[in-house]
Every structure is written in structure tokens, then in C-alpha cells.
Design an enzyme around this catalytic site. Sequence first.
Site, PDB file in Angstrom:
ATOM      1  CG  ASP A  68      37.118  45.283  65.303  1.00 13.15           C
ATOM      2  OD1 ASP A  68      37.561  45.117  64.150  1.00 13.15           O
ATOM      3  OD2 ASP A  68      36.489  44.404  65.913  1.00 13.15           O
ATOM      4  CG  ASN A 137      32.356  36.627  73.451  1.00 16.11           C
ATOM      5  OD1 ASN A 137      32.089  37.012  72.308  1.00 16.11           O
ATOM      6  ND2 ASN A 137      33.308  37.171  74.185  1.00 16.11           N
ATOM      7  CG  HIS A 139      32.954  39.448  70.153  1.00 12.46           C
ATOM      8  ND1 HIS A 139      34.217  39.216  70.671  1.00 12.46           N
ATOM      9  CD2 HIS A 139      33.013  39.039  68.869  1.00 12.46           C
ATOM     10  CE1 HIS A 139      34.987  38.715  69.722  1.00 12.46           C
ATOM     11  NE2 HIS A 139      34.285  38.595  68.626  1.00 12.46           N
ATOM     12  CD  GLU A 144      35.107  40.644  73.902  1.00  9.28           C
ATOM     13  OE1 GLU A 144      34.196  39.832  73.637  1.00  9.28           O
ATOM     14  OE2 GLU A 144      36.289  40.443  73.575  1.00  9.28           O
TER      15      GLU A 144
HETATM   16  P1  PGA Z   1      35.962  34.934  63.067  1.00 13.20           P
HETATM   17  O1  PGA Z   1      35.714  36.106  64.107  1.00 13.20           O
HETATM   18  O2  PGA Z   1      35.346  35.379  61.771  1.00 13.20           O
HETATM   19  O3  PGA Z   1      37.465  34.846  62.970  1.00 13.20           O
HETATM   20  O4  PGA Z   1      35.323  33.721  63.630  1.00 13.20           O
HETATM   21  C1  PGA Z   1      34.453  36.675  64.216  1.00 13.20           C
HETATM   22  C2  PGA Z   1      34.432  37.624  65.381  1.00 13.20           C
HETATM   23  O5  PGA Z   1      35.093  37.359  66.400  1.00 13.20           O
HETATM   24  O6  PGA Z   1      33.724  38.636  65.280  1.00 13.20           O
END
Ligand code: PGA
Length: 242
Positions: A68, A137, A139, A144
Amino acid sequence: MVKVLIVKNYEELSLETALRIAEAVRSKPDIVLGLATGGTPLGCYRELIRMHREEGLSFSKVTTFNLDEYVGLPPSHPQSYHYYMFHNLFDHVDVRRENVHIPDGMAEDLDEECRRYEEAIKEAGGIDLQLLGIGRNGHIGFNEPGSPFDSRTRVVKLSEQTRKDNARFFNSIDEVPTHAITMGIGTIMEARRIILIASGEAKAEAIAKAVKGPKTVDVPASALQDHPDCLFIIDKEAASLL
Ligand code: PGA
């Protein structure tokens, strides 16, 4: 069913993940890797850089596709995922610039950019090994809750929780982009092998729901239950509700 490897701490998580990626690269030097950003993969990327420097691990034939990118941040912006990937991995290994793919969040025609990205993945022969993080959450990428399981690379609106979670990297929440380009869940599910990494108690609920909850679009990572070769590498804290 996803497989779960529970490790002691973040360091072990990083090592176990890097070892698997390195082994995959060694056994298929022209492998197509799907890569992730965020805090969690940093230790793994550091370990891959060390293996490149000290153990001759070469990325010279590797192709990469990132999950992304934010819409509206130029590659030079320190919070763009372009910047992150070059700063934290690509600048320190021998991957070729032309083999690196990250969605262009500055593209004039964003929908066309998403189509082009899907096409590029296909042309490369598909993703052999996809690395994933997971949001609180549930995702994956920027898919999302509510994202269809058959979704493809597209422009998405970021949830308020994700913008808040990511605000720590910006001066204020107002600077966090509102939209991103992300591979879809359908795109991710086509990877031949998936490794999802998670560390810390903040991820425990998302992990429990993804592994043993019902498959539901409310928890995007629960789609992975249907993947034939998906391993979660998580530390004890992230595993605490399993
Ligand atoms: P993080 O993010 O590794 O910074 O916890 C993971 C994500 O949101 O996919």
C-alpha cells in the site's frame, strides 16, 4: 486454518521472519516478494540487511510489490511508504530499482494506477511470499473492516482508528492522509504463501479474531483462514487471547 508460531519476544519474531524470507530468496533467487510497512517489520528488515552484508544474501534478482501507499504523499515525504522502504531496506541491499513496485499515491489517475499495479503483479507471475502486518482493527494492508474478501487494488478511505494509530508518525492527525492505495484482500489471498507478523498486547484481540473468530468482513484478516499456506508469527503478548 492459519498456522501460528508463538515466539518469546519481538527480537525472536524478527529473526524467525527474516530466516523464512531469506530461505525463500535463497531457494528461488528470482522470487516475487510482497512487502509491508509499519513498525512491526522493521526488525525483520534490519535482520535481512545484516544477512545481506554478512552472509551474502542477495536480492539482485528479487522483485518486490508493496501492499500500500498513502494518497498524496510524494516518495520524498518521510512518512510515505516509498521513503520507508528505501530507508529501511532497499537502500541497504542489492535489490534493483526497476524490480521494486510500490503504488504511486501521486498518480494523476489513481484508478488507472490501481489497474496498472494489478497488471504488474500478474506480469511478474504473481506473489510468491507476502509479508503482512495487522492493524488493531484487523486490517491487512489498508483493507479496513468492511472490505470485501474479493477486493482488488484500489483507493480506500482510511478509518479514523487507523489515522489515529498512524498519527504518531506525523506532526498531527490532520497531516495523516485520508486515503490510500492498497492491494485488495483478493489480491493478497492470491499470494502463494503468506506470513503475518504481530507484536504486543494491542494486537491480541485482532489476532484472536483473525485466527479463531468467524470469517467476517468486519475482521479483514479473518479471510486468511481460507489461505492454504498462511503462517502467523506472533509474540506472547499478541498471542495472549488465543
Ligand atoms: P504496525 O502496523 O506494524 O505499525 O503495528 C501494522 C498494520 O497496521 O498493518
